[in-house]
Design an enzyme around this catalytic site. Structure first.
Site, PDB file in Angstrom:
ATOM      1  N   ASP A  32       0.840  -1.203   0.000  1.00  0.00           N
ATOM      2  CA  ASP A  32       0.000   0.000   0.000  1.00  0.00           C
ATOM      3  C   ASP A  32       0.874   1.252   0.000  1.00  0.00           C
ATOM      4  OD1 ASP A  32      -2.008  -1.748   0.143  1.00  0.00           O
ATOM      5  OD2 ASP A  32      -2.785  -1.132   2.117  1.00  0.00           O
ATOM      6  N   GLU A  34       3.942   1.647  -1.211  1.00  0.00           N
ATOM      7  CA  GLU A  34       4.507   1.898  -2.548  1.00  0.00           C
ATOM      8  C   GLU A  34       3.448   2.523  -3.451  1.00  0.00           C
ATOM      9  OE1 GLU A  34       7.370  -1.405  -4.249  1.00  0.00           O
ATOM     10  OE2 GLU A  34       6.001  -2.256  -2.748  1.00  0.00           O
ATOM     11  N   TYR A  35       2.249   1.944  -3.369  1.00  0.00           N
ATOM     12  CA  TYR A  35       1.157   2.445  -4.207  1.00  0.00           C
ATOM     13  C   TYR A  35       0.912   3.925  -3.917  1.00  0.00           C
ATOM     14  CZ  TYR A  35      -3.473   2.905  -6.339  1.00  0.00           C
ATOM     15  OH  TYR A  35      -4.532   3.321  -7.105  1.00  0.00           O
ATOM     16  N   GLU A 110     -22.771 -19.065 -14.608  1.00  0.00           N
ATOM     17  CA  GLU A 110     -22.082 -18.011 -13.850  1.00  0.00           C
ATOM     18  C   GLU A 110     -22.955 -17.564 -12.691  1.00  0.00           C
ATOM     19  OE1 GLU A 110     -21.315 -14.709 -16.493  1.00  0.00           O
ATOM     20  OE2 GLU A 110     -20.875 -16.138 -18.091  1.00  0.00           O
ATOM     21  N   LYS A 112     -25.169 -15.184 -10.669  1.00  0.00           N
ATOM     22  CA  LYS A 112     -25.964 -14.022 -11.083  1.00  0.00           C
ATOM     23  C   LYS A 112     -25.693 -12.921 -10.066  1.00  0.00           C
ATOM     24  CE  LYS A 112     -30.708 -12.686 -12.221  1.00  0.00           C
ATOM     25  NZ  LYS A 112     -30.555 -11.363 -11.704  1.00  0.00           N
ATOM     26  N   ASP A 114     -25.830  -9.606  -7.972  1.00  0.00           N
ATOM     27  CA  ASP A 114     -27.015  -8.880  -7.535  1.00  0.00           C
ATOM     28  C   ASP A 114     -26.695  -7.391  -7.380  1.00  0.00           C
ATOM     29  OD1 ASP A 114     -29.567  -8.467  -6.786  1.00  0.00           O
ATOM     30  OD2 ASP A 114     -29.388  -9.364  -4.802  1.00  0.00           O
ATOM     31  N   GLU A 167     -21.907  -6.034 -14.162  1.00  0.00           N
ATOM     32  CA  GLU A 167     -22.746  -5.630 -13.030  1.00  0.00           C
ATOM     33  C   GLU A 167     -22.006  -4.636 -12.142  1.00  0.00           C
ATOM     34  OE1 GLU A 167     -25.593  -7.057 -13.369  1.00  0.00           O
ATOM     35  OE2 GLU A 167     -26.659  -7.168 -11.452  1.00  0.00           O
ATOM     36  N   TYR A 219     -19.240  -9.302 -17.592  1.00  0.00           N
ATOM     37  CA  TYR A 219     -19.684 -10.647 -17.979  1.00  0.00           C
ATOM     38  C   TYR A 219     -20.197 -10.786 -19.409  1.00  0.00           C
ATOM     39  CZ  TYR A 219     -23.974  -8.539 -15.998  1.00  0.00           C
ATOM     40  OH  TYR A 219     -25.002  -7.707 -15.684  1.00  0.00           O
ATOM     41  N   LYS A 284     -26.054 -19.626 -19.886  1.00  0.00           N
ATOM     42  CA  LYS A 284     -25.961 -19.119 -21.255  1.00  0.00           C
ATOM     43  C   LYS A 284     -25.495 -20.255 -22.165  1.00  0.00           C
ATOM     44  CE  LYS A 284     -24.059 -14.856 -19.286  1.00  0.00           C
ATOM     45  NZ  LYS A 284     -22.882 -14.013 -19.158  1.00  0.00           N
ATOM     46  N   LYS A 308     -33.214 -18.102 -10.270  1.00  0.00           N
ATOM     47  CA  LYS A 308     -33.151 -17.310  -9.028  1.00  0.00           C
ATOM     48  C   LYS A 308     -33.216 -18.227  -7.813  1.00  0.00           C
ATOM     49  CE  LYS A 308     -34.902 -13.068  -9.466  1.00  0.00           C
ATOM     50  NZ  LYS A 308     -34.745 -11.742  -9.291  1.00  0.00           N
ATOM     51  N   CYS A 402     -55.577  -0.521  27.515  1.00  0.00           N
ATOM     52  CA  CYS A 402     -55.174   0.065  26.231  1.00  0.00           C
ATOM     53  C   CYS A 402     -53.816   0.766  26.406  1.00  0.00           C
ATOM     54  CB  CYS A 402     -56.212   1.073  25.751  1.00  0.00           C
ATOM     55  SG  CYS A 402     -55.668   1.964  24.276  1.00  0.00           S
ATOM     56  N   CYS A 405     -54.675   4.798  25.822  1.00  0.00           N
ATOM     57  CA  CYS A 405     -55.528   5.618  26.686  1.00  0.00           C
ATOM     58  C   CYS A 405     -55.822   4.947  28.029  1.00  0.00           C
ATOM     59  CB  CYS A 405     -56.832   5.946  25.966  1.00  0.00           C
ATOM     60  SG  CYS A 405     -57.859   4.488  25.714  1.00  0.00           S
ATOM     61  N   CYS A 420     -60.112  -1.990  22.521  1.00  0.00           N
ATOM     62  CA  CYS A 420     -60.193  -0.831  23.397  1.00  0.00           C
ATOM     63  C   CYS A 420     -61.581  -0.239  23.147  1.00  0.00           C
ATOM     64  CB  CYS A 420     -59.114   0.192  23.034  1.00  0.00           C
ATOM     65  SG  CYS A 420     -59.407   1.782  23.846  1.00  0.00           S
ATOM     66  N   CYS A 425     -60.333   7.051  21.845  1.00  0.00           N
ATOM     67  CA  CYS A 425     -58.911   6.696  21.983  1.00  0.00           C
ATOM     68  C   CYS A 425     -58.158   7.288  20.779  1.00  0.00           C
ATOM     69  CB  CYS A 425     -58.765   5.177  22.015  1.00  0.00           C
ATOM     70  SG  CYS A 425     -57.054   4.649  22.055  1.00  0.00           S
TER      71      CYS A 425
HETATM   72  S1  IVH Z   1     -25.369 -11.795 -19.026  1.00  0.00           S
HETATM   73  C1  IVH Z   1     -28.964 -10.693 -22.212  1.00  0.00           C
HETATM   74  N1  IVH Z   1     -24.251 -12.582 -16.807  1.00  0.00           N
HETATM   75  O1  IVH Z   1     -28.920 -10.445 -14.424  1.00  0.00           O
HETATM   76  C2  IVH Z   1     -28.469 -10.439 -20.844  1.00  0.00           C
HETATM   77  N2  IVH Z   1     -26.079 -11.124 -16.640  1.00  0.00           N
HETATM   78  O2  IVH Z   1     -31.333 -11.276 -16.786  1.00  0.00           O
HETATM   79  C3  IVH Z   1     -27.022 -10.754 -20.738  1.00  0.00           C
HETATM   80  N3  IVH Z   1     -26.626 -10.457 -14.344  1.00  0.00           N
HETATM   81  O3  IVH Z   1     -30.079  -7.832 -16.029  1.00  0.00           O
HETATM   82  C4  IVH Z   1     -26.575 -10.584 -19.369  1.00  0.00           C
HETATM   83  N4  IVH Z   1     -25.030 -11.590 -13.374  1.00  0.00           N
HETATM   84  O4  IVH Z   1     -27.805  -7.430 -15.168  1.00  0.00           O
HETATM   85  C5  IVH Z   1     -25.230 -11.841 -17.354  1.00  0.00           C
HETATM   86  N5  IVH Z   1     -23.083 -13.306 -14.958  1.00  0.00           N
HETATM   87  C6  IVH Z   1     -24.067 -12.587 -15.484  1.00  0.00           C
HETATM   88  C7  IVH Z   1     -24.939 -11.822 -14.702  1.00  0.00           C
HETATM   89  C8  IVH Z   1     -25.950 -11.101 -15.318  1.00  0.00           C
HETATM   90  C9  IVH Z   1     -26.047 -10.773 -13.184  1.00  0.00           C
HETATM   91  C10 IVH Z   1     -27.815  -9.596 -14.434  1.00  0.00           C
HETATM   92  C11 IVH Z   1     -27.901  -8.737 -15.629  1.00  0.00           C
HETATM   93  C12 IVH Z   1     -29.289  -8.943 -16.216  1.00  0.00           C
HETATM   94  C13 IVH Z   1     -29.854 -10.063 -15.404  1.00  0.00           C
HETATM   95  C14 IVH Z   1     -30.086 -11.305 -16.248  1.00  0.00           C
END
Ligand code: IVH
Length: 671
Positions: A32, A34-35, A110, A112, A114, A167, A219, A284, A308, A402, A405, A420, A425
């Site tokens: 850190d 050095e940075y 992958e 997802k 959030d 994201e 991604y 995918k 999900k 109550c 009141c 009550c 009240c």
């Molecule tokens: S690929 C055509 N990869 O989740 C959409 N999306 O419906 C191509 N998300 O709104 C997106 N992790 O914002 C992709 N590893 C991931 C993701 C990712 C989260 C989100 C993205 C999208 C929704 C997917």
């Protein structure tokens, strides 16, 4: 000068490399100290020679001038998102559907992330624009803010033109730190890392964003073939090479649905221990050639889907049981617990209904309890973890007076609730006023819980009829702390507008005991006018289908109470409409009060759209088919829910039939 410029460029390269190793690879190679030394040297050069300062210098990450507003930008390629699925059947159905077009597909899996998706555009390897997704076609320019995110390279390792999607998110660490600070400063904590990320990226002052510890995970490349990429999994490697943080460590290629389900299970187990927030798995199709074959519907690509995770079990400690007084005087015990995040919102209280409920649960102050959202909205206490009691906790005891009141509470034979009995009240009055203004009642926007309490406490509104005298206190109201001219004007015009409501809203709003929305509608339709209803005899009321003798008696008694008669006369004077206008007829149509289950792949709507439509028209959606399901809406390649619906003889609608109903509702509403 040339030497200085050379040194500046050198420093930028060193700092960029160090940031990449630290933020994107999680593998620092310099200390850190050095940075900081390199960084300070660069700052000095830029200060002494501002004309040399580069736009992609890492020193821009601290943020710049605040903006007045965000500029709208159009995405060159629309930013689509995937359909959501929630269970194994739907994974299998997805795989089956893909196999109809692609003989032996393989998938990249992958986490997802959030957060919220962000598009980054690089020209000649330099970040020139960052934008939010917006509605997918138009987003907002957030370049200044995104430049402050350390894991976003300001300059790529190759001087290419490219759009990258990924994201914008907040790590769990940054989120906890941020909320800790906010609570310390008396600010409202963010409900979850996603909201925190969204709130931070939409700051007009990028210096604020710079301090929020945002992160970026890349991604997706919208046109991968332009870079010779043939597989989705190679996109991730390419992005990593360019200098992005990617989730390649967690990414896997699967060849069949079993491997997909294994990955989902495995990642689900790791979910809580990951440093970043995820809410599922993105699947995918790996080969871009196959993706092309599969194409997209108007809204969603067919080559991918988002699984999900179910909501997590959330545990907290019961701090207190507080009793509230409703508008009918009904006393409700409420669980007050340490705030926890459930399904995207921060909750700290839930109803415990009544004495019997508490005794049955044997819930005690100090207990560890599980909380969730019932029907996805109302916070509810689930299991009480009795095995985790370490000390003696006092059993629940119902109050006898109550809490507002101090009047002695009453409980009628055979009823579960205490009341009550004091008509005056204050708590009952406030609740009654809130109810009157509620969306399903007179729908007076801006007249919510806290302003009603203020108006009551400052003696502006003591009873319903006072609401309509507020116009004459306009000047004083504007002076009330926390409101201001605009919100008071809006409130007054909402009050004015409420005078034109149809009768059923008024009947419901009056808060007659046992008269809910549905009964109010029945009464309004039958009597057409409040005066006719007022004169109805007890026998006549009791004869109405769906109105039992208890409701009939309550309605009859209501109109025999002099206070209520005086209220009605006042409302008449103020010009509140007493007639049934028949406008809300539409509510009783197809969707109202029914529960729908969606299964299979929809083409005309996304899942979320379909759910929203159903909810907007008063229906509900559920994830599983049971005897209570009103109908199942079936898309392509439906899963086991379809079979179950057939077995249980539950009406089945094709997506087209669903659309017909939606169109009908839309037409009705517009007519
Ligand atoms: S690929 C055509 N990869 O989740 C959409 N999306 O419906 C191509 N998300 O709104 C997106 N992790 O914002 C992709 N590893 C991931 C993701 C990712 C989260 C989100 C993205 C999208 C929704 C997917």
């Amino acid at each position: 000068m040339q030497n200085i410029e050379k040194r500046m460029n050198e420093l930028i390269d060193i700092i960029n490399k160090a940031s990449y190793e630290y933020y994107a690879l999680d593998n620092p190679t310099i200390s850190d100290q050095e940075y900081d030394d390199y960084y300070n040297e660069l700052l000095r050069i830029e200060r002494d020679h501002p004309e040399l300062k580069r736009e992609d210098s890492p020193t821009v990450r601290v943020g710049g001038e605040a903006l007045d507003s965000f500029v709208k930008v159009t995405h060159e390629t629309p930013m689509l998102s995937f359909d959501d699925i929630f269970n194994e059947d739907e994974v299998i159905a997805f795989d089956e559907r893909i196999r109809k077009t692609v003989a032996s597909p393989s998938y990249t899996l992958e986490p997802k992330m959030d957060g919220l998706s962000g598009s980054l555009i690089y020209k000649n390897g330099v970040l020139v624009r960052a934008a939010t997704r917006g509605d997918g076609v138009t987003g907002e320019d957030i370049t200044q803010n995104v430049k402050t995110i350390r894991s976003v390279p300001l300059k790529l390792t190759k001087p290419i033109d490219i759009e990258v999607r990924g994201e914008i998110y907040m790590s769990k660490d940054s989120f906890n730190k941020l909320n800790y600070e906010r609570e310390k400063n008396g600010e409202k904590p963010f409900a979850n890392p996603r909201n925190a990320a969204a709130g931070s990226v939409r700051q007009l002052d990028s210096k604020v964003t710079a301090n929020r510890g945002l992160d970026y995970m890349a991604y997706f490349i919208p046109n991968p073939s332009a870079y010779g990429i043939e597989f989705q999994s190679d996109s991730l490697l390419f992005l990593k090479e360019l200098g992005f943080k990617t989730n390649y460590k967690y990414n896997k290629v699967a060849n069949n649905y079993k491997e997909i389900l294994d990955y989902i299970e495995d990642l689900g187990k790791k979910r809580e221990s990951l440093p970043f927030p995820i809410d599922g798995v993105v699947l995918k199709v790996n080969s871009l050639k196959d993706e092309e074959k599969l194409g997209a519907t108007a809204r969603v690509p067919r080559w991918g889907i988002a699984y999900k995770f179910p909501a997590l079990e959330v545990l907290t400690t019961l701090k207190d049981i507080k009793f509230t007084v409703g508008r009918t005087g009904k006393i409700t015990p409420n669980a007050i617990f340490s705030p926890v995040h459930v399904d995207g919102s921060l909750i700290s209280r839930a109803t415990l209904h009544n004495e019997a409920y508490c005794i049955e649960k044997d819930i005690r102050i100090g207990d560890v309890i599980e909380v969730h959202k019932a029907g996805d909205v109302i916070p509810e206490v689930g299991e009480v973890k009795k095995e985790r009691r370490t000390t003696d906790l006092k059993p629940f005891k119902m109050i006898t007076e109550c809490p507002i009141c101090s009047t002695k509470l009453i409980k009628k034979e055979g009823e579960a609730d205490y009341y009550c009995p004091n008509q005056n009240c204050p708590s009952r009055k406030i609740e009654g006023l809130i109810h009157y203004a509620e969306r399903d009642a007179m729908n007076i926007e801006g007249l919510g819980d806290s302003i009603v309490s203020d108006l009551f406490n400052f003696d502006f509104v003591k009873k319903i009829e006072d609401i309509y005298t507020l116009q004459s206190h306009r000047e004083e109201l504007i002076e009330l702390e926390g409101y201001g001219e605009k919100s008071i004007n809006n409130l007054l015009s909402a009050i004015e507008k409420s005078k034109d409501n149809s009768l059923e809203r008024l009947i419901f709003a009056l808060g007659i005991k046992h008269v809910g929305k549905k009964t109010a509608k029945i009464l309004a339709k039958k009597y057409k006018n409040l005066d006719t209803l007022k004169e109805a005899s007890l026998e006549e009321l009791s004869m109405i289908p769906d109105v039992g003798s208890i409701i009939a008696k309550s309605v009859y008694d209501y109109f025999r109470n002099p206070n209520n008669i005086s209220l009605i006369e006042d409302l008449r004077k103020f010009g509140v409409n007493f007639n049934y206008l028949g406008k809300d007829e539409i509510e009783s149509e197809f969707f109202t009060g029914k529960t729908f289950v969606l299964t299979g792949a929809l083409n005309l709507y996304t899942r979320d759209d379909a759910k929203n439509i159903i909810e907007n028209y008063g229906g509900k959606t559920s994830e599983s088919v049971s005897k209570k399901t009103s109908a199942v809406i079936v898309g392509a390649n439906p899963g086991s829910k379809y079979e179950k619906a057939k077995k249980l003889n539950i009406p089945i609608l094709t997506e087209e039939e669903f659309k017909e109903q939606v169109d009908k509702m839309n037409n009705l509403q517009n007519s």
